[in-house]
Scaffold this motif. Structure first.
Motif, mmCIF file in Angstrom:
data_model
loop_
_atom_site.group_PDB
_atom_site.id
_atom_site.type_symbol
_atom_site.label_atom_id
_atom_site.label_comp_id
_atom_site.label_asym_id
_atom_site.label_seq_id
_atom_site.Cartn_x
_atom_site.Cartn_y
_atom_site.Cartn_z
ATOM 1 N N ARG A 1 0.825 -1.207 0.000
ATOM 2 C CA ARG A 1 0.000 0.000 0.000
ATOM 3 C C ARG A 1 0.854 1.250 0.000
ATOM 4 N N ARG A 2 1.979 1.217 0.732
ATOM 5 C CA ARG A 2 2.872 2.386 0.736
ATOM 6 C C ARG A 2 3.460 2.635 -0.648
ATOM 7 N N GLN A 3 3.906 1.573 -1.313
ATOM 8 C CA GLN A 3 4.521 1.758 -2.627
ATOM 9 C C GLN A 3 3.490 2.200 -3.663
ATOM 10 N N LEU A 4 2.280 1.634 -3.609
ATOM 11 C CA LEU A 4 1.234 2.069 -4.533
ATOM 12 C C LEU A 4 0.864 3.526 -4.279
ATOM 13 N N ALA A 5 0.797 3.917 -2.996
ATOM 14 C CA ALA A 5 0.478 5.307 -2.679
ATOM 15 C C ALA A 5 1.576 6.233 -3.178
ATOM 16 N N ARG A 6 2.806 5.786 -3.077
ATOM 17 C CA ARG A 6 3.917 6.621 -3.554
ATOM 18 C C ARG A 6 3.865 6.806 -5.058
ATOM 19 N N LEU A 7 3.306 5.817 -5.770
ATOM 20 C CA LEU A 7 3.132 5.940 -7.216
ATOM 21 C C LEU A 7 1.871 6.710 -7.589
ATOM 22 N N GLY A 8 1.115 7.150 -6.575
ATOM 23 C CA GLY A 8 -0.091 7.924 -6.843
ATOM 24 C C GLY A 8 -1.334 7.079 -6.978
ATOM 25 N N ILE A 9 -1.270 5.815 -6.535
ATOM 26 C CA ILE A 9 -2.406 4.899 -6.660
ATOM 27 C C ILE A 9 -2.970 4.643 -5.274
ATOM 28 N N PRO B 1 13.281 11.910 -1.957
ATOM 29 C CA PRO B 1 14.207 11.023 -1.235
ATOM 30 C C PRO B 1 13.648 10.540 0.099
ATOM 31 N N GLU B 2 12.508 11.097 0.538
ATOM 32 C CA GLU B 2 11.924 10.702 1.817
ATOM 33 C C GLU B 2 11.362 9.296 1.729
ATOM 34 N N SER B 3 11.550 8.534 2.772
ATOM 35 C CA SER B 3 11.056 7.164 2.820
ATOM 36 C C SER B 3 9.545 7.164 3.025
ATOM 37 N N ALA B 4 8.848 6.343 2.256
ATOM 38 C CA ALA B 4 7.397 6.225 2.420
ATOM 39 C C ALA B 4 7.069 5.609 3.773
ATOM 40 N N ARG B 5 7.913 4.718 4.240
ATOM 41 C CA ARG B 5 7.672 4.097 5.539
ATOM 42 C C ARG B 5 7.770 5.122 6.661
ATOM 43 N N GLU B 6 8.791 5.979 6.584
ATOM 44 C CA GLU B 6 8.941 7.005 7.610
ATOM 45 C C GLU B 6 7.802 8.016 7.548
ATOM 46 N N ALA B 7 7.362 8.340 6.345
ATOM 47 C CA ALA B 7 6.275 9.311 6.202
ATOM 48 C C ALA B 7 4.975 8.767 6.781
ATOM 49 N N THR B 8 4.723 7.476 6.581
ATOM 50 C CA THR B 8 3.469 6.914 7.080
ATOM 51 C C THR B 8 3.527 6.589 8.564
ATOM 52 N N ARG B 9 4.704 6.587 9.147
ATOM 53 C CA ARG B 9 4.789 6.384 10.599
ATOM 54 C C ARG B 9 4.276 7.602 11.357
ATOM 55 N N ARG B 10 4.219 8.741 10.689
ATOM 56 C CA ARG B 10 3.703 9.958 11.326
ATOM 57 C C ARG B 10 2.182 10.053 11.181
ATOM 58 N N TRP B 11 1.506 8.923 11.035
ATOM 59 C CA TRP B 11 0.058 8.916 10.881
ATOM 60 C C TRP B 11 -0.590 9.328 12.192
#
Length: 199
Positions: free
Chosen positions: A146-154, A167-177
């Motif tokens: 889900r993180r990778q699909l969201a990063r691709l705009g899906i 360059p920001e990690s999608a995992r780190e960004a979603t940890r701030r939920w």
């Protein structure tokens, strides 16, 4: 064309006439080699396609056999799981009954206290099993996908994850939920008004 006294062509004419067939021979040989190379290339291409087709057929047969085996195994596993649950439940009830009798007769506890202790033990095991189930259930949410699909705009989380070139990690960004957005602590919703589940 001049000729010598004995009726022969001059030496230069003989040399020119002799050179022409030799000059044409390499060109004909090169054409033949090119044609042979093209034939060999076509044959190897057909062989490669045939091998790819055979591989695809073998893979299809393997997948079909694997799915059939999995379907059969799933049915048997579910049936045996039901048997295991039934016998495990009855064994637990008998174990609790034995514990109650032991506490009551051997240690002299009142029946009510023995029943209470066995119920507390059952509740502790239930709470532990439920906690473990919730922990393992988290893995069914396909978070990395889900993180990778969201990063691709899906998907519904595309607005809350970094862009593909970031360059920001999608995992780190979603940890701030939940993401910082207007509305404070209100649940975030997609365009249809459905609450977004955190990644």
């Amino acid at each position: 064309m001049q000729s010598t006294g004995d009726g022969r062509a001059p030496p230069s004419a003989e040399a020119g006439a002799a050179r022409d067939p030799k000059a044409d021979a390499p060109a004909a040989g090169a054409d033949a080699d090119l044609l042979e190379s093209l034939r060999a290339l076509g044959a190897s291409g057909r062989a490669g396609l045939g091998a790819a087709g055979d591989t695809a057929k073998a893979l299809r047969s393997l997948v079909a056999a694997d799915i059939s085996l999995a379907r059969s195994a799933l049915g048997r596993a579910l049936a045996l799981m039901g048997v295991a649950i039934a016998f495990g439940g009855s064994a637990w009830l008998l174990l609790m009954a034995t514990l109650i009798v032991f506490l009551s007769r051997t240690l002299g506890m009142p029946w009510s206290l023995a029943l209470l202790l066995s119920a507390l033990l059952s509740l502790a095991v239930t709470a532990w099993a439920g906690w473990q189930a919730v922990r393992y259930f988290e893995h069914t949410r396909m978070q990395a996908t889900r993180r990778q699909l969201a990063r691709l705009g899906i998907g519904e989380l595309a607005d809350f994850t970094p862009a593909p070139g970031s360059p920001e990690s999608a995992r780190e960004a979603t940890r701030r939920w939940p993401p910082d957005a207007p509305g404070g602590d209100a649940p975030k919703k997609d365009e249809r008004g459905v609450d977004l589940t955190p990644p």
